[in-house]
Design a protein around this motif. Sequence first.
Motif, PDB file in Angstrom:
ATOM      1  N   MET A 175      -7.173   3.973  -2.307  1.00  0.00           N
ATOM      2  CA  MET A 175      -6.581   3.269  -3.439  1.00  0.00           C
ATOM      3  C   MET A 175      -5.953   4.173  -4.494  1.00  0.00           C
ATOM      4  N   ALA A 176      -6.533   5.326  -4.781  1.00  0.00           N
ATOM      5  CA  ALA A 176      -5.970   6.174  -5.836  1.00  0.00           C
ATOM      6  C   ALA A 176      -4.541   6.581  -5.483  1.00  0.00           C
ATOM      7  N   THR A 177      -4.333   6.996  -4.249  1.00  0.00           N
ATOM      8  CA  THR A 177      -2.996   7.388  -3.811  1.00  0.00           C
ATOM      9  C   THR A 177      -2.060   6.187  -3.777  1.00  0.00           C
ATOM     10  N   ALA A 178      -2.548   5.048  -3.288  1.00  0.00           N
ATOM     11  CA  ALA A 178      -1.694   3.857  -3.206  1.00  0.00           C
ATOM     12  C   ALA A 178      -1.225   3.414  -4.586  1.00  0.00           C
ATOM     13  N   ALA A 191      -4.350  -3.634  -9.110  1.00  0.00           N
ATOM     14  CA  ALA A 191      -5.186  -3.049  -8.063  1.00  0.00           C
ATOM     15  C   ALA A 191      -6.067  -4.136  -7.462  1.00  0.00           C
ATOM     16  N   ASP A 192      -6.143  -4.163  -6.136  1.00  0.00           N
ATOM     17  CA  ASP A 192      -6.862  -5.224  -5.439  1.00  0.00           C
ATOM     18  C   ASP A 192      -7.734  -4.600  -4.357  1.00  0.00           C
ATOM     19  N   SER A 234       0.801  -1.224   0.000  1.00  0.00           N
ATOM     20  CA  SER A 234       0.000   0.000   0.000  1.00  0.00           C
ATOM     21  C   SER A 234       0.832   1.271   0.000  1.00  0.00           C
ATOM     22  N   ASP A 235       2.151   1.134  -0.096  1.00  0.00           N
ATOM     23  CA  ASP A 235       2.982   2.329  -0.121  1.00  0.00           C
ATOM     24  C   ASP A 235       4.221   2.090  -0.988  1.00  0.00           C
ATOM     25  N   TYR A 236       4.897   3.166  -1.309  1.00  0.00           N
ATOM     26  CA  TYR A 236       6.050   3.146  -2.208  1.00  0.00           C
ATOM     27  C   TYR A 236       7.128   2.173  -1.717  1.00  0.00           C
ATOM     28  N   ALA A 289       6.747 -10.900 -10.521  1.00  0.00           N
ATOM     29  CA  ALA A 289       6.261 -10.448 -11.830  1.00  0.00           C
ATOM     30  C   ALA A 289       5.177  -9.398 -11.680  1.00  0.00           C
ATOM     31  N   GLY A 290       4.480  -9.414 -10.541  1.00  0.00           N
ATOM     32  CA  GLY A 290       3.422  -8.448 -10.302  1.00  0.00           C
ATOM     33  C   GLY A 290       3.285  -8.165  -8.823  1.00  0.00           C
ATOM     34  N   VAL A 291       2.792  -6.962  -8.505  1.00  0.00           N
ATOM     35  CA  VAL A 291       2.555  -6.556  -7.120  1.00  0.00           C
ATOM     36  C   VAL A 291       1.096  -6.154  -6.985  1.00  0.00           C
ATOM     37  N   LEU A 292       0.422  -6.728  -5.996  1.00  0.00           N
ATOM     38  CA  LEU A 292      -0.956  -6.366  -5.684  1.00  0.00           C
ATOM     39  C   LEU A 292      -0.969  -5.099  -4.837  1.00  0.00           C
ATOM     40  N   VAL A 293      -1.838  -4.169  -5.204  1.00  0.00           N
ATOM     41  CA  VAL A 293      -1.966  -2.916  -4.459  1.00  0.00           C
ATOM     42  C   VAL A 293      -3.282  -2.926  -3.709  1.00  0.00           C
ATOM     43  N   GLY A 294      -3.203  -2.772  -2.399  1.00  0.00           N
ATOM     44  CA  GLY A 294      -4.423  -2.723  -1.612  1.00  0.00           C
ATOM     45  C   GLY A 294      -4.174  -3.252  -0.224  1.00  0.00           C
TER      46      GLY A 294
END
Length: 372
Positions: free
Chosen positions: A235-238, A262-263, A197-199, A211-216
């Motif tokens: 979510m928009a900021t994350a 995005a999750d 959820s953060d940088y 290969a991929g990172v889930l955001v949420g």
Amino acid sequence: MAQETEIGLGKKGRMAYSLDDISIVPSRRTRDPHDVDTTWQIDAYEFDMPILGAPMDSVVSPQTAIALGRLGSLGVLDLEGLWTRYEDPEPILRWLAQIPEDQATQYLQRVYAEPIKPELIKQRLHEIREAGVVVAGSLSPQTTQEYLTAVLEAGVDLFMIRGTAVSAEHVSSDHEPLNLKQLIYDLDVPVIVGGASDYTSALHLMRTGAAGVLVGFGGGATSMNSRTIGIDVPMATAISDIAEARRDYMDESGGRYVNIIADGGTGYSGNFVKALAMGADAVMLGAPLARAKEAPGHGIHWGAEARHATLPRGKRTNVGTAGTLEQILVGPSHRADGTQNFVGALRRAMASTGYVDLKSFQKCDVIVRPNA
């Protein structure tokens, strides 16, 4: 520059935005919706649409994973779910759809106390493979080492390690934590990890070779994380923060591209589109697909947080039925409420902003809506 607000003399907080807080801005150049390209690729696998079915028992069964694959999407099976604990979970799923609200959490805890069976992991993944679609399964970080052999023996194509918050530097005093970097290095299949959820946490996950990172953080419609443990990530900021981490990682790694997925928080087509505009490559859908006539939850939706044995942080939610899987994904839509034809909504937004493919669509202009 990040905007901080003084909460009190001893604490400041950064301003952050949900997908509801932003809107996409049309551009001076437009194009026809049928001229845009909505395909998405991760590693060697290409899909007609940037959509994954979330690994939730109310969303993805072996049969719905097959149906999603045939429609050009990807269904991810929860390998800790009812399908790997019971030979026939259908009676449980039907009872969950009608049990009184005040009994739902205890019932979930009870049925998920049944042990996971490695032979059922293999059986379910084989069912999906025999249908000729891409095979994807998900485990939590806590169970990955125990059941990974069964997953690999079944011949999974994409493997997901999904939790409420997954880090590359988990610390534990009573057990050896999962070494993500070593595990991903040793595997021959692409791995998707998260949530982040953060940088900083996302950058560390990218450095593991994912290969991929889930955001949420813990999903959308079914999550009670804010109420139970006080954590909630707009979510928009994350997504935007983690897209920046991807850019920096590409420079650091000499051009290696990590997909952002995005999750959570994308229950309607408008927010699905906005997640891609903010920088996501694909979106994992839960509630929208739980509304399908074919969904195993029969119009009821819940996530892994709802079944936790000691601190449930989710709830069983009645999402109803909006249409068939095909109607929800590609239409035609007969409703104006954002529950049908997600890909059609994406095509229309891309056409209105003039972008021809998903990577260029990430550059579209957005605004923060006043008093959103």
